[in-house]
Scaffold this motif. Structure first.
Motif, PDB file in Angstrom:
ATOM      1  N   VAL A 117      53.298  38.508  42.176  1.00 30.18           N
ATOM      2  CA  VAL A 117      52.651  38.512  43.493  1.00 30.18           C
ATOM      3  C   VAL A 117      51.936  39.828  43.734  1.00 30.18           C
ATOM      4  O   VAL A 117      52.495  40.907  43.515  1.00 30.18           O
ATOM      5  CB  VAL A 117      53.681  38.251  44.605  1.00 30.18           C
ATOM      6  CG1 VAL A 117      53.056  38.435  45.978  1.00 30.18           C
ATOM      7  CG2 VAL A 117      54.248  36.845  44.465  1.00 30.18           C
ATOM      8  N   GLN A 118      50.691  39.738  44.205  1.00 36.91           N
ATOM      9  CA  GLN A 118      49.912  40.934  44.520  1.00 36.91           C
ATOM     10  C   GLN A 118      49.389  40.860  45.947  1.00 36.91           C
ATOM     11  O   GLN A 118      48.848  39.832  46.372  1.00 36.91           O
ATOM     12  CB  GLN A 118      48.747  41.098  43.544  1.00 36.91           C
ATOM     13  CG  GLN A 118      49.183  41.463  42.127  1.00 36.91           C
ATOM     14  CD  GLN A 118      48.018  41.839  41.246  1.00 36.91           C
ATOM     15  OE1 GLN A 118      46.961  41.203  41.296  1.00 36.91           O
ATOM     16  NE2 GLN A 118      48.189  42.871  40.437  1.00 36.91           N
ATOM     17  N   LEU A 119      49.552  41.951  46.667  1.00 39.33           N
ATOM     18  CA  LEU A 119      49.092  42.062  48.043  1.00 39.33           C
ATOM     19  C   LEU A 119      48.197  43.286  48.163  1.00 39.33           C
ATOM     20  O   LEU A 119      48.584  44.385  47.760  1.00 39.33           O
ATOM     21  CB  LEU A 119      50.277  42.205  49.007  1.00 39.33           C
ATOM     22  CG  LEU A 119      51.387  41.158  48.919  1.00 39.33           C
ATOM     23  CD1 LEU A 119      52.516  41.529  49.876  1.00 39.33           C
ATOM     24  CD2 LEU A 119      50.851  39.772  49.246  1.00 39.33           C
ATOM     25  N   LYS A 120      47.013  43.106  48.727  1.00 39.59           N
ATOM     26  CA  LYS A 120      46.119  44.244  48.957  1.00 39.59           C
ATOM     27  C   LYS A 120      46.312  44.761  50.369  1.00 39.59           C
ATOM     28  O   LYS A 120      46.243  44.006  51.339  1.00 39.59           O
ATOM     29  CB  LYS A 120      44.658  43.849  48.754  1.00 39.59           C
ATOM     30  CG  LYS A 120      43.714  45.051  48.893  1.00 39.59           C
ATOM     31  CD  LYS A 120      42.282  44.696  48.554  1.00 39.59           C
ATOM     32  CE  LYS A 120      41.385  45.926  48.678  1.00 39.59           C
ATOM     33  NZ  LYS A 120      39.976  45.614  48.335  1.00 39.59           N
ATOM     34  N   ILE A 121      46.554  46.065  50.488  1.00 39.83           N
ATOM     35  CA  ILE A 121      46.784  46.677  51.786  1.00 39.83           C
ATOM     36  C   ILE A 121      45.436  46.911  52.463  1.00 39.83           C
ATOM     37  O   ILE A 121      44.567  47.600  51.930  1.00 39.83           O
ATOM     38  CB  ILE A 121      47.548  47.998  51.660  1.00 39.83           C
ATOM     39  CG1 ILE A 121      48.826  47.800  50.824  1.00 39.83           C
ATOM     40  CG2 ILE A 121      47.877  48.553  53.026  1.00 39.83           C
ATOM     41  CD1 ILE A 121      49.782  46.781  51.384  1.00 39.83           C
ATOM     42  N   LEU A 122      45.266  46.337  53.648  1.00 44.74           N
ATOM     43  CA  LEU A 122      43.976  46.369  54.329  1.00 44.74           C
ATOM     44  C   LEU A 122      43.845  47.457  55.372  1.00 44.74           C
ATOM     45  O   LEU A 122      42.845  48.169  55.420  1.00 44.74           O
ATOM     46  CB  LEU A 122      43.714  45.012  54.999  1.00 44.74           C
ATOM     47  CG  LEU A 122      43.632  43.798  54.093  1.00 44.74           C
ATOM     48  CD1 LEU A 122      43.396  42.549  54.924  1.00 44.74           C
ATOM     49  CD2 LEU A 122      42.516  43.971  53.062  1.00 44.74           C
ATOM     50  N   GLN A 123      44.862  47.597  56.224  1.00 47.22           N
ATOM     51  CA  GLN A 123      44.726  48.526  57.347  1.00 47.22           C
ATOM     52  C   GLN A 123      46.088  48.828  57.947  1.00 47.22           C
ATOM     53  O   GLN A 123      47.047  48.080  57.744  1.00 47.22           O
ATOM     54  CB  GLN A 123      43.825  47.927  58.426  1.00 47.22           C
ATOM     55  CG  GLN A 123      44.408  46.687  59.083  1.00 47.22           C
ATOM     56  CD  GLN A 123      43.445  46.043  60.067  1.00 47.22           C
ATOM     57  OE1 GLN A 123      42.489  45.390  59.667  1.00 47.22           O
ATOM     58  NE2 GLN A 123      43.708  46.225  61.355  1.00 47.22           N
TER      59      GLN A 123
END
Length: 269
Positions: A209-215
């Motif tokens: 699982v990969q999550l991109k940190i946005l803000q």
């Protein structure tokens, strides 16, 4: 970050009600499976009931929601049991659910699932926290299309950030449930609001699982409200504004879906 790991997973089956902790959960492009699967719609305004506006919805955190069985990929959403402040309960499949919810909220409401239509919600900026812009005012926002989320799909906080806030206001009870996270990550030996350094980076949880940190997650009046035995506490939001420009945790989008578990290793690059 080599020793970072997931310590806790949470989802909230009904928007702005208390949720449930899990040992494991599937993550799709729309977040943790079953998260904000339902929302309460105010039929007089068509807006989403939201604890961000306690002037209109003062008791949202006295309602609890939990699935009768875990949601499964490629299956219909199972019923949700909603427990009222007086301890009575209904299922999301009950024919009288809207009548009972309307009686409880003293407003005509309807339990709904997200659709392709835009849905708005209101928020209140508390007048007793002068550090915020426009104290005492009401704002309106629109949830991301097809969801009942506020802004981000996945909300992440760390044990480091929790402990940092505890040190800044030791007289307050700082517990993760005040901040309604989806994922709590332990980062051993880290200090301060470590998520601030993650913006634009990607978390890999487990092997897939990969999550991109946005803000950063800008905090609001919800963090000050009473929840169960947690008292109302304006000092929580005041300290977050003073010490971290009003942010606590981060929002992320799902890059690669899959299943995550409490205890999974977390890597960030």
């Amino acid at each position: 970050m080599n020793a970072a790991k997931v310590t806790s997973l949470w989802r909230y089956p009904v928007k702005s009600m208390m949720g449930e902790e899990m040992n494991a959960c599937d993550i799709t492009k729309k977040g943790l499976l079953g998260d904000r699967a339902f929302g309460v719609i105010d039929m007089s305004t068509s807006k989403l009931a939201n604890a961000k506006n306690p002037l209109k919805w003062p008791n949202m955190f006295q309602y609890r929601a939990a699935f009768t069985e875990p949601p499964q990929l490629l299956s219909s959403t199972p019923p949700v049991r909603i427990t009222f402040p007086d301890g009575t309960a209904i299922l999301s499949t009950d024919e009288e659910k809207n009548t009972k919810l309307s009686e409880s909220f003293n407003r005509t409401v309807q339990l709904s699932s997200p659709s392709s239509l835009d849905v708005e919600f209101e928020g209140y900026i508390p007048e007793d926290i002068e550090e915020l812009e426009n104290p005492g005012s009401i704002f309106t926002r629109t949830s991301p299309e097809g969801t009942f989320f506020d802004i981000g799909i996945v909300h992440i906080i760390t044990t480091s950030t929790i402990n940092t806030l505890r040190k800044s206001i030791p007289e307050s009870r700082i517990e993760p449930r005040r901040f309604r996270p989806n994922i709590i990550i332990d980062v051993p030996e880290a200090e301060g609001f470590v998520e601030n350094e993650w913006i634009g980076k990607t978390l890999t949880i487990g092997s897939h699982v990969q999550l991109k940190i946005l803000q950063p997650t800008k905090r609001c009046v919800m963090t000050t409200l009473a929840q169960g035995d947690l008292p109302k506490d304006p000092a929580v939001l005041k300290s977050i504004v003073k010490n971290n420009a009003g942010s606590f945790g981060v929002y992320a989008e799902v890059v690669t879906d899959g299943k995550i578990h409490a205890g999974d290793h977390v890597d960030i690059k």
